[in-house]
Write a protein that holds these residues in place. Structure first.
Motif, mmCIF file in Angstrom:
data_model
loop_
_atom_site.group_PDB
_atom_site.id
_atom_site.type_symbol
_atom_site.label_atom_id
_atom_site.label_comp_id
_atom_site.label_asym_id
_atom_site.label_seq_id
_atom_site.Cartn_x
_atom_site.Cartn_y
_atom_site.Cartn_z
ATOM 1 N N ILE A 11 14.769 60.551 53.796
ATOM 2 C CA ILE A 11 14.999 61.430 54.941
ATOM 3 C C ILE A 11 15.608 62.711 54.383
ATOM 4 C CG2 ILE A 11 16.081 61.693 57.193
ATOM 5 C CD1 ILE A 11 14.205 59.312 57.101
ATOM 6 N N ILE A 36 15.961 65.232 58.896
ATOM 7 C CA ILE A 36 17.187 65.335 59.679
ATOM 8 C C ILE A 36 17.433 66.805 59.995
ATOM 9 C CG2 ILE A 36 18.606 65.249 57.568
ATOM 10 C CD1 ILE A 36 20.820 63.964 59.345
ATOM 11 N N LEU A 63 9.937 60.338 61.043
ATOM 12 C CA LEU A 63 11.037 60.086 61.972
ATOM 13 C C LEU A 63 11.924 61.329 62.012
ATOM 14 C CD1 LEU A 63 12.428 57.782 63.698
ATOM 15 C CD2 LEU A 63 13.862 57.386 61.674
ATOM 16 N N CYS A 65 15.215 63.025 63.011
ATOM 17 C CA CYS A 65 16.563 62.521 63.253
ATOM 18 C C CYS A 65 17.548 63.675 63.441
ATOM 19 C CB CYS A 65 17.055 61.690 62.068
ATOM 20 S SG CYS A 65 15.902 60.468 61.433
ATOM 21 N N ASP A 67 22.182 64.159 63.811
ATOM 22 C CA ASP A 67 23.538 63.700 64.134
ATOM 23 C C ASP A 67 23.916 64.337 65.469
ATOM 24 O OD1 ASP A 67 24.572 61.934 62.207
ATOM 25 O OD2 ASP A 67 24.891 63.550 60.788
ATOM 26 N N ASP A 130 13.275 62.160 67.666
ATOM 27 C CA ASP A 130 13.023 60.726 67.805
ATOM 28 C C ASP A 130 14.274 59.863 67.792
ATOM 29 O OD1 ASP A 130 10.197 61.117 67.655
ATOM 30 O OD2 ASP A 130 10.320 61.169 65.454
ATOM 31 N N PHE A 131 15.325 60.291 67.077
ATOM 32 C CA PHE A 131 16.369 59.337 66.693
ATOM 33 C C PHE A 131 17.679 60.072 66.472
ATOM 34 C CE2 PHE A 131 18.594 56.848 63.384
ATOM 35 C CZ PHE A 131 18.565 55.579 63.943
ATOM 36 N N PHE A 133 21.764 59.561 65.060
ATOM 37 C CA PHE A 133 22.704 58.720 64.328
ATOM 38 C C PHE A 133 23.962 58.535 65.176
ATOM 39 C CE2 PHE A 133 20.120 60.488 60.821
ATOM 40 C CZ PHE A 133 19.698 59.294 60.258
ATOM 41 N N CYS A 185 21.960 53.982 65.878
ATOM 42 C CA CYS A 185 22.491 53.624 64.556
ATOM 43 C C CYS A 185 24.000 53.486 64.625
ATOM 44 C CB CYS A 185 22.106 54.692 63.538
ATOM 45 S SG CYS A 185 22.688 54.369 61.854
ATOM 46 N N ARG A 346 11.556 51.072 59.273
ATOM 47 C CA ARG A 346 11.504 52.512 59.559
ATOM 48 C C ARG A 346 10.578 52.790 60.729
ATOM 49 N NH1 ARG A 346 8.477 57.141 58.775
ATOM 50 N NH2 ARG A 346 6.714 55.977 57.898
#
Length: 375
Positions: A11, A36, A63, A65, A67, A130-131, A133, A185, A346
């Motif tokens: 990533i 990220i 993916l 991502c 924070d 998508d995601f 943390f 996560c 993943r």
């Protein structure tokens, strides 16, 4: 991708608000599994949607991502994004029963936590992310409550001092995220809240024994082992358990997290550019060697952040190329074997449903209810 390279563990970050040719080349690399994003990648919602669409145009399985926890760790804050509270606000709400009787604060807090997760995830997904943390499972240690000193890096990112409260509020945030179609996560295993040092700039050391850690800081991971989509270990050394930071320790990741706590989801390394990741067994290591150590210990995915801007001219971001080249060489030499199980973990993090476009989201009843429940 050939059958022996079907694992995309890296990533990485991209340089700006739009992809460069170098970004596209790295994203197309078969060992890259995702990207990220940071505040520098944000201008407004239209630009973010264009950026995420451009990333998916390179490879649909990447993916995307970020924070994005709430409080001081929230990358996108303008152009309609809701300012989410720090997680400590949910812990404070838990303790406030007001006039409604014992336990009412806890019930309001869990409802609010679900709302936080839903708003967080639905707004990100509307912009192609998508995601996230999140949530943080570290305990909110306070001065005088047993810790050597208060963690500077965790602070109000933590829900509460009581691991039972942390587990239930984190599960509620995760529930809200899952309702919006986003995985989640838990971090930072087995716990970063007890140590004062910041692993971004130092190598934190927690000298407690395994029994004390499992009974306290790591307890939420045991209780949520069937809930969490992914876990991120801490760049903290627990010398009474292992001399390596948790993210490079087979004992922590394989023997404890996988076997003892029965966790079956994805494991991400924390950012390998952090100081806590640069020293393994007392030696300063390069990013490729750190990635290999993390993967060998049991990580499915490795993060290397804020490196696309390092260097000048044609050498900008060369660190990322060196990491990808180093992993490829290690595979060729037999020093690293790609994992089909890791790749399946993943891919399982990718959303399985279509998001609400932003304008539709603003009228969606579940989203409007969630906004009303935010603390």
């Amino acid at each position: 991708m050939t059958s022996d390279t079907e694992h995309s563990p890296v990533i990485l970050d991209v340089a700006d608000t739009a992809l460069t040719a170098a970004d596209r080349r790295r994203l197309a690399h078969p060992l890259t599994g995702g990207v990220i994003l940071f505040a520098r990648n944000w201008q407004d919602r239209a630009q973010l949607l264009e950026l995420t669409a451009a990333i998916k145009a390179v490879r649909a399985d990447l993916l995307i991502c970020v924070d994005h926890e709430g409080g001081r760790v929230q990358r996108f804050r303008t152009d309609g994004f809701t300012h989410l509270p720090p997680m400590r606000a949910l812990g404070t709400l838990w303790m406030d029963d007001g006039r409604q009787g014992a336990g009412s604060g806890a019930l309001r807090a869990t409802d609010a936590a679900t709302a936080v997760g839903y708003v967080l995830a639905s707004e990100l997904r509307a912009c192609g992310v998508d995601f996230a943390f999140a949530p943080v499972l570290d305990l909110d240690w306070q001065a005088g409550a047993g810790a050597a000193s208060v963690s500077r890096v965790i602070g109000d990112r933590a829900f509460h001092r009581d691991p039972r409260v942390v587990a239930l509020l984190a599960k509620s945030v995760a529930h809200g995220m899952l309702q919006a179609g986003m995985a989640h996560c838990g971090k930072h295993f087995p716990g970063h809240g007890f140590v004062a040092a910041d692993s971004h700039t130092d190598v934190p050391v927690d000298r407690r024994g395994l029994r004390a850690i499992l009974a306290d800081d790591a307890a939420p991971y045991a209780w949520l082992s069937n809930t969490l989509s992914a876990v991120m270990p801490a760049h903290v050394i627990y010398p009474r358990v292992d001399g390596r930071p948790a993210g490079f320790s087979r004992k922590w990741l394989q023997e404890i997290l996988r076997e003892r706590l029965r966790f079956g989801g994805a494991i991400f390394s924390d950012d390998l550019s952090m100081e806590g990741a640069r020293r393994i067994d007392g030696q300063v290591v390069g990013y490729a060697d750190a990635s290999l150590a993390a993967l060998d210990a049991g990580c499915d995915l490795v993060l290397l952040c804020n490196q696309s801007l390092v260097g000048e001219g044609a050498a900008q971001g060369r660190v990322l190329d060196d990491l990808l080249d180093g992993l490829e060489l290690a595979r060729t030499q037999g020093r690293w074997r790609p994992s089909a199980d890791s790749e399946a973990r993943r891919l399982a993090l990718l959303p399985q449903t279509l998001p609400h476009p932003w304008d539709e989201l603003m009228l969606e009843p579940a989203y409007l209810r969630a906004l009303e429940c935010l603390p």
